[in-house]
Design a protein around this motif. Sequence first.
Motif, mmCIF file in Angstrom:
data_model
loop_
_atom_site.group_PDB
_atom_site.id
_atom_site.type_symbol
_atom_site.label_atom_id
_atom_site.label_comp_id
_atom_site.label_asym_id
_atom_site.label_seq_id
_atom_site.Cartn_x
_atom_site.Cartn_y
_atom_site.Cartn_z
ATOM 1 N N LEU A 137 1.915 -3.381 3.704
ATOM 2 C CA LEU A 137 1.671 -1.938 3.700
ATOM 3 C C LEU A 137 2.951 -1.161 3.969
ATOM 4 O O LEU A 137 3.202 -0.121 3.343
ATOM 5 C CB LEU A 137 0.613 -1.581 4.751
ATOM 6 N N ASN A 138 3.758 -1.654 4.881
ATOM 7 C CA ASN A 138 5.001 -0.948 5.195
ATOM 8 C C ASN A 138 6.022 -1.085 4.077
ATOM 9 O O ASN A 138 6.849 -0.188 3.877
ATOM 10 C CB ASN A 138 5.582 -1.467 6.510
ATOM 11 N N PHE A 139 5.941 -2.184 3.325
ATOM 12 C CA PHE A 139 6.797 -2.299 2.152
ATOM 13 C C PHE A 139 6.408 -1.238 1.123
ATOM 14 O O PHE A 139 7.274 -0.634 0.486
ATOM 15 C CB PHE A 139 6.675 -3.701 1.551
ATOM 16 N N ILE A 140 5.096 -0.985 0.988
ATOM 17 C CA ILE A 140 4.620 0.074 0.090
ATOM 18 C C ILE A 140 5.115 1.436 0.583
ATOM 19 O O ILE A 140 5.530 2.288 -0.207
ATOM 20 C CB ILE A 140 3.080 0.056 0.009
ATOM 21 N N ALA A 141 5.061 1.648 1.920
ATOM 22 C CA ALA A 141 5.532 2.916 2.490
ATOM 23 C C ALA A 141 7.030 3.102 2.254
ATOM 24 O O ALA A 141 7.497 4.223 1.995
ATOM 25 C CB ALA A 141 5.223 2.966 3.979
ATOM 26 N N ILE A 142 7.783 1.986 2.323
ATOM 27 C CA ILE A 142 9.222 2.056 2.040
ATOM 28 C C ILE A 142 9.446 2.508 0.600
ATOM 29 O O ILE A 142 10.301 3.371 0.319
ATOM 30 C CB ILE A 142 9.881 0.685 2.297
ATOM 31 N N LEU A 143 8.672 1.941 -0.325
ATOM 32 C CA LEU A 143 8.780 2.341 -1.735
ATOM 33 C C LEU A 143 8.382 3.806 -1.921
ATOM 34 O O LEU A 143 8.957 4.518 -2.751
ATOM 35 C CB LEU A 143 7.894 1.442 -2.601
ATOM 36 N N THR A 144 7.386 4.268 -1.129
ATOM 37 C CA THR A 144 6.929 5.661 -1.225
ATOM 38 C C THR A 144 8.014 6.641 -0.811
ATOM 39 O O THR A 144 8.090 7.764 -1.328
ATOM 40 C CB THR A 144 5.680 5.867 -0.344
ATOM 41 N N SER A 145 8.864 6.225 0.120
ATOM 42 C CA SER A 145 9.923 7.124 0.595
ATOM 43 C C SER A 145 10.987 7.382 -0.472
ATOM 44 O O SER A 145 11.660 8.420 -0.449
ATOM 45 C CB SER A 145 10.594 6.547 1.847
ATOM 46 N N VAL B 70 -0.698 8.269 -0.252
ATOM 47 C CA VAL B 70 -0.345 6.853 -0.062
ATOM 48 C C VAL B 70 -0.075 6.557 1.407
ATOM 49 O O VAL B 70 -0.540 5.546 1.954
ATOM 50 C CB VAL B 70 0.884 6.484 -0.916
ATOM 51 N N LEU B 71 0.657 7.444 2.082
ATOM 52 C CA LEU B 71 1.006 7.219 3.488
ATOM 53 C C LEU B 71 -0.225 7.229 4.387
ATOM 54 O O LEU B 71 -0.323 6.428 5.334
ATOM 55 C CB LEU B 71 2.013 8.275 3.955
ATOM 56 N N ILE B 72 -1.158 8.123 4.121
ATOM 57 C CA ILE B 72 -2.392 8.166 4.920
ATOM 58 C C ILE B 72 -3.189 6.884 4.709
ATOM 59 O O ILE B 72 -3.713 6.291 5.661
ATOM 60 C CB ILE B 72 -3.234 9.407 4.556
ATOM 61 N N TRP B 73 -3.280 6.458 3.456
ATOM 62 C CA TRP B 73 -3.985 5.208 3.144
ATOM 63 C C TRP B 73 -3.321 4.026 3.858
ATOM 64 O O TRP B 73 -4.001 3.187 4.474
ATOM 65 C CB TRP B 73 -3.968 5.001 1.628
ATOM 66 N N VAL B 74 -2.001 3.957 3.794
ATOM 67 C CA VAL B 74 -1.259 2.890 4.473
ATOM 68 C C VAL B 74 -1.473 2.959 5.980
ATOM 69 O O VAL B 74 -1.699 1.941 6.641
ATOM 70 C CB VAL B 74 0.247 2.996 4.146
ATOM 71 N N TYR B 75 -1.435 4.167 6.520
ATOM 72 C CA TYR B 75 -1.544 4.333 7.977
ATOM 73 C C TYR B 75 -2.920 3.904 8.491
ATOM 74 O O TYR B 75 -3.019 3.221 9.513
ATOM 75 C CB TYR B 75 -1.281 5.793 8.345
ATOM 76 N N VAL B 76 -3.974 4.308 7.792
ATOM 77 C CA VAL B 76 -5.334 3.957 8.232
ATOM 78 C C VAL B 76 -5.521 2.443 8.247
ATOM 79 O O VAL B 76 -6.043 1.877 9.214
ATOM 80 C CB VAL B 76 -6.380 4.630 7.318
ATOM 81 N N ILE B 77 -5.075 1.778 7.176
ATOM 82 C CA ILE B 77 -5.214 0.319 7.119
ATOM 83 C C ILE B 77 -4.309 -0.347 8.159
ATOM 84 O O ILE B 77 -4.678 -1.343 8.784
ATOM 85 C CB ILE B 77 -4.893 -0.202 5.705
ATOM 86 N N ALA B 78 -3.111 0.207 8.357
ATOM 87 C CA ALA B 78 -2.180 -0.350 9.339
ATOM 88 C C ALA B 78 -2.746 -0.247 10.755
ATOM 89 O O ALA B 78 -2.568 -1.160 11.570
ATOM 90 C CB ALA B 78 -0.833 0.360 9.258
ATOM 91 N N CYS B 79 -3.431 0.850 11.063
ATOM 92 C CA CYS B 79 -4.063 0.990 12.374
ATOM 93 C C CYS B 79 -5.115 -0.089 12.582
ATOM 94 O O CYS B 79 -5.202 -0.709 13.658
ATOM 95 C CB CYS B 79 -4.713 2.370 12.507
#
Length: 270
Positions: A11-19, A241-250
Amino acid sequence: MGLSNNITSVLNFIAILTSIPIIASGIWLSSKPDNICIHNFRWPLVILGLLILLVSLSGFIGAYWNKQGLLALYLFSMALLIVIVLVLLVFAFVVTRPDGSYVVPGRGYEEYKLDRFSKWLRNYVTDSGSWEKIKTCLADSDVCVKLTQNYITSDQFFASHHISPLQSGCCKPPTSCGFTYVSPILWTNPVNAIADPDCYLWNNDQSQLCYNCNACKAGLLGNLRKEWRKANIILIVAVVVLIWVYVIACSAFKNAQTEDLFQRYKQGWV
């Protein structure tokens, strides 16, 4: 590394790509003549994208090496960044909602009225005492010179749909002035009386043109509005995307703690 941490790493790799598109859009904005001349508008997206990149990278490292403290810091920081992005989005939509453009009969391009833009945008850009610096910066740029390279005849110029708001407001006199076309940045005065105050401010001197006109200020705001509306699309996709990543990451973080507690119990640590 447990399953939950594996999920968090992905998920954080996806967030890195999102940035990356956020940073790219910030660099694109900062390269535009209007943003170059308004320094405070140049870097917010770049800084925000870099912060998201760094926070996502810390989350990736924390998940990969099972650093629960780093993961907790990541979750707190990412929540803060998501709030900042949402606030920036709402604010940008509010201040760029009014459209100061209007159609000119017989012209492919549009012209702009200063009083049709949002009050905040007008005050911040044109009434803050910084217009002298802004117009000097614009005069030193090639924004108007490019018109002479792209258009030769008046028919080409008047029919163009590709003249930017900034060029429409700053590089030529308002159509209502009735000036006669010589080149995109050279016009002859009419004999008839002129009602628009901007008409008296026009000057064929290449360092002046219509940089003192309200039409130029309006054109600058029109450019800012157009560019930030495009950047907002990227921000909307990114925040979803970030909200989706954050919810699953939590959820994964909670599961990782449960897995860790279970492993300790199995080993007799509890």
